[in-house]
Design a protein around this motif. Structure first.
Motif, short mmCIF file in Angstrom:
data_model
loop_
_atom_site.label_atom_id
_atom_site.label_comp_id
_atom_site.label_asym_id
_atom_site.label_seq_id
_atom_site.Cartn_x
_atom_site.Cartn_y
_atom_site.Cartn_z
N VAL A 268 12.42 -3.59 29.05
CA VAL A 268 11.40 -2.54 29.02
C VAL A 268 10.24 -2.91 29.93
CG1 VAL A 268 9.73 -1.33 27.57
CG2 VAL A 268 12.04 -1.77 26.70
N GLU A 269 9.92 -4.19 29.99
CA GLU A 269 8.85 -4.66 30.87
C GLU A 269 9.18 -4.38 32.34
OE1 GLU A 269 6.33 -8.76 31.89
OE2 GLU A 269 7.92 -8.78 30.38
N ASP A 270 10.44 -4.64 32.71
CA ASP A 270 10.86 -4.34 34.09
C ASP A 270 10.75 -2.85 34.37
OD1 ASP A 270 11.44 -7.00 34.44
OD2 ASP A 270 13.59 -6.77 34.04
N LEU A 271 11.18 -2.03 33.41
CA LEU A 271 11.12 -0.58 33.58
C LEU A 271 9.68 -0.12 33.74
CD1 LEU A 271 12.50 2.20 33.56
CD2 LEU A 271 12.29 2.19 31.06
N SER A 272 8.77 -0.67 32.92
CA SER A 272 7.36 -0.30 33.00
C SER A 272 6.79 -0.63 34.37
CB SER A 272 6.56 -1.01 31.91
OG SER A 272 6.99 -0.61 30.62
N LYS A 273 7.20 -1.78 34.93
CA LYS A 273 6.70 -2.18 36.25
C LYS A 273 7.19 -1.21 37.32
CE LYS A 273 4.86 -4.99 39.34
NZ LYS A 273 5.35 -4.36 40.59
N VAL A 274 8.46 -0.84 37.27
CA VAL A 274 9.02 0.09 38.25
C VAL A 274 8.33 1.45 38.14
CG1 VAL A 274 11.08 1.40 38.90
CG2 VAL A 274 11.25 -1.05 38.43
N LEU A 275 8.16 1.92 36.91
CA LEU A 275 7.49 3.22 36.72
C LEU A 275 6.05 3.18 37.21
CD1 LEU A 275 8.82 4.21 33.17
CD2 LEU A 275 9.56 5.12 35.39
N SER A 276 5.36 2.09 36.94
CA SER A 276 3.98 1.95 37.39
C SER A 276 3.90 2.00 38.91
CB SER A 276 3.39 0.63 36.87
OG SER A 276 2.07 0.47 37.33
N ASP A 277 4.83 1.31 39.58
CA ASP A 277 4.85 1.32 41.06
C ASP A 277 5.13 2.72 41.59
OD1 ASP A 277 4.35 -1.38 41.05
OD2 ASP A 277 6.44 -1.97 41.39
N ASN A 278 6.06 3.43 40.94
CA ASN A 278 6.39 4.78 41.38
C ASN A 278 5.21 5.73 41.20
OD1 ASN A 278 8.96 3.99 42.03
ND2 ASN A 278 9.90 4.75 40.14
N ILE A 279 4.55 5.62 40.06
CA ILE A 279 3.38 6.47 39.80
C ILE A 279 2.29 6.20 40.83
CG2 ILE A 279 1.52 6.98 38.18
CD1 ILE A 279 3.51 6.32 35.92
N LEU A 280 2.07 4.92 41.12
CA LEU A 280 1.04 4.54 42.09
C LEU A 280 1.38 5.10 43.47
CD1 LEU A 280 -1.56 2.97 42.64
CD2 LEU A 280 -0.15 0.96 43.11
N GLU A 281 2.63 4.98 43.88
CA GLU A 281 3.03 5.48 45.20
C GLU A 281 2.88 6.99 45.28
OE1 GLU A 281 3.85 5.73 48.97
OE2 GLU A 281 3.59 3.81 47.90
N ASN A 282 3.25 7.69 44.22
CA ASN A 282 3.09 9.15 44.20
C ASN A 282 1.62 9.54 44.27
OD1 ASN A 282 5.84 9.67 44.06
ND2 ASN A 282 5.89 9.63 41.82
N LYS A 283 0.78 8.79 43.57
CA LYS A 283 -0.66 9.08 43.62
C LYS A 283 -1.21 8.86 45.03
CE LYS A 283 -2.46 8.39 38.94
NZ LYS A 283 -3.46 7.64 38.15
N LYS A 284 -0.79 7.75 45.65
CA LYS A 284 -1.26 7.47 47.01
C LYS A 284 -0.82 8.56 47.97
CE LYS A 284 -1.39 2.39 46.68
NZ LYS A 284 -0.75 1.14 47.15
N ARG A 285 0.43 9.02 47.81
CA ARG A 285 0.93 10.09 48.67
C ARG A 285 0.13 11.37 48.46
NH1 ARG A 285 5.69 9.92 47.07
NH2 ARG A 285 6.53 8.54 48.67
#
Length: 477
Positions: free
Chosen positions: A265-282
């Motif tokens: 779950v920790e790995d999943l949270s990290k991947v989701l966090s990175d995806n959310i951040l990239e979408n926000k930056k875009r």
């Protein structure tokens, strides 16, 4: 030839042209040499007939007129080039009948693109918005994933918000039938918008086998003006109530929803966090680009010929028609569904078309001033980029020109952001950003076309559950 050019406030140019008789004579000689190669004259091989014989066959005035037509074309092309005029459409010609031996005068009136007057955009400054990701946002995304893979279990109790119900539903307004759905599943929600606003609260508490009639009011801001604000009458029969069973939030869940990419779950949270951040930056990058160009548009001075806007409207309708075709709808069907005439739809598009034209003129002028160019290698790379994105394009001359124009504008937008903001420490190259923007714009356009087609179907009430809901298991909008 003596040519004078007057630029009118109406974004038109008037070309006044004076031709001497000597120039008319020389033009007729050229016309003769051209015509004699094309016209058969009895007794002579093609190209060898004397001018007198050709005049006898065609008429003397015909040859002079041919020469005059060439002069008109030459004067028009040379003047456009010399005075840097960009025509919008074909010119209007005022050419009286010529008289032998007399000088000649004609005029051309042509709608032109008047260059935009830009503000001092290099003195503008815009701040970059900083973005981060909160734990609440990650948790919300995880819950969305749990919901996506949830199981539905039949329950023997009254329906509640969050349940999935399967119903027969007939919706009418006055004498008009809007929907007639059979065995249609959807989730009950207390946040429904659109045509079915207010429906859920009446279904809550119903049990399998129960029927009910009730009325709601269609929202006043509903897209179909013929239905907006009207009373909606429902006849509902409920067949089944299902309760959502969310999966446990554990490592097995993380591995399942990530297709084995995340072990915990920790790995999943990290991947989701990175995806959310990239979408926000875009999103922030795109909003900044739009803010910059919109500010320049607001401070620019335009002189738009109405034809520019009319042509943009036609382009928009043409593009939208292609998108509708992908949804198996024609433009005529869409207009019938939305109860609009083609002219009414054109007028709805006019404000957006005008803004698009202004945007194009601003970007073209900035590109000229900043010397933004597109190389053949960049176009080749962009074709490959589209192919890798699953949107291979035909390599026609028209497509190459369109792609080059779009790419140049995206590069210009990137350049404007560079000129009006502080350096972005995480910025990708100008080419990469422009490539990404061009493909994203194509994807957004396709999505908008699909959404418009679905909205048109909803406006008249689709004949099947899938057409009404998009997906049977999703909330009706």
């Amino acid at each position: 030839m003596k040519v004078s050019v007057e630029k009118l406030p109406s974004s038109e140019a008037v070309l006044e042209v004076d031709v001497t008789w000597d120039e008319m004579e020389k033009a007729s000689d050229k016309a003769y040499r051209k015509l004699v190669q094309k016209v058969d004259v009895q007794g002579f091989r093609r190209g060898k007939a004397p001018r007198a014989m050709l005049e006898r066959k065609l008429g003397r005035e015909y040859i002079y007129q041919e020469g005059l037509d060439d002069l008109i074309t030459e004067a028009y092309r040379n003047t456009l080039k010399e005075h840097d005029l960009t025509p919008i459409t074909q010119p209007k010609l005022d050419a009286p009948i010529f008289e032998m031996g007399q000088p000649y005068h004609f005029s051309l009136t042509v709608p032109i693109i008047t260059p935009v007057e830009l503000p001092d955009y290099k003195s503008m400054h815009f701040d970059r918005e900083e973005v981060d990701v909160t734990s609440e946002e990650v948790d919300k995304e995880i819950e969305s994933l749990r919901t996506r893979v949830a199981e539905w279990n039949v329950v023997e109790r009254p329906a509640a918000i969050g349940d999935r119900v399967t119903v027969d539903l007939k919706l009418t307004s006055g004498d008009q039938q809007i929907s007639d759905l059979k065995d249609n599943p959807f989730e009950l929600t207390d946040e429904r918008n659109g045509l079915f606003t207010g429906m859920d609260e009446h279904i809550v508490g119903m049990q399998a086998g129960e029927s009910k009639n009730f009325s709601t009011t269609i929202p006043a801001d509903y897209s179909n003006e013929k239905l907006a604000g009207k009373e909606a009458n429902y006849a509902v029969t409920l067949h089944k109530v299902e309760e959502k069973q969310l999966p446990e939030l554990d490592d097995a869940f993380a591995e399942k929803v990530s297709d084995g990419q995340c072990a915990t779950v920790e790995d999943l949270s990290k991947v989701l966090s990175d995806n959310i951040l990239e979408n926000k930056k875009r999103r922030v990058r795109e909003e900044l680009r739009e803010k910059v160009v919109s500010s320049i548009i607001e401070q620019s001075t335009f002189n738009l010929h109405p034809l520019l806007i009319d042509e943009e409207i036609e382009d928009m309708m043409h593009q939208f028609s292609h998108m509708l075709e992908q949804q198996r709808l024609s433009m005529d069907q869409y207009l019938m569904m939305t109860r609009k005439t083609a002219e009414e739809y054109r007028e709805e598009l006019r404000p957006e078309a005008e803004n698009r034209v202004k945007r194009q003129l601003v970007l073209e002028e900035v590109a000229r001033q900043e010397n933004v160019t597109v190389d053949p290698e960049e176009i080749e790379a962009l074709f490959n980029f589209y192919a890798q994105a699953g949107q291979a394009l035909p390599r026609s001359d028209e497509q190459i020109r369109a792609l080059a124009l779009s790419y140049r504008r995206e590069k210009t937008l990137t350049r404007l952001v560079e000129l009006t903001t502080d350096p972005d420490p995480e910025a990708v190259s100008e080419e990469e950003e422009a490539e990404e923007a061009v493909v994203e714009n194509a994807q957004v356009a396709a999505q908008e076309g699909a959404a418009a087609a679905e909205e048109a179907k909803e406006d008249v009430g689709a004949a099947t559950p899938r057409e009404e809901n998009g997906q049977a298991a999703q909330t009706v909008e």
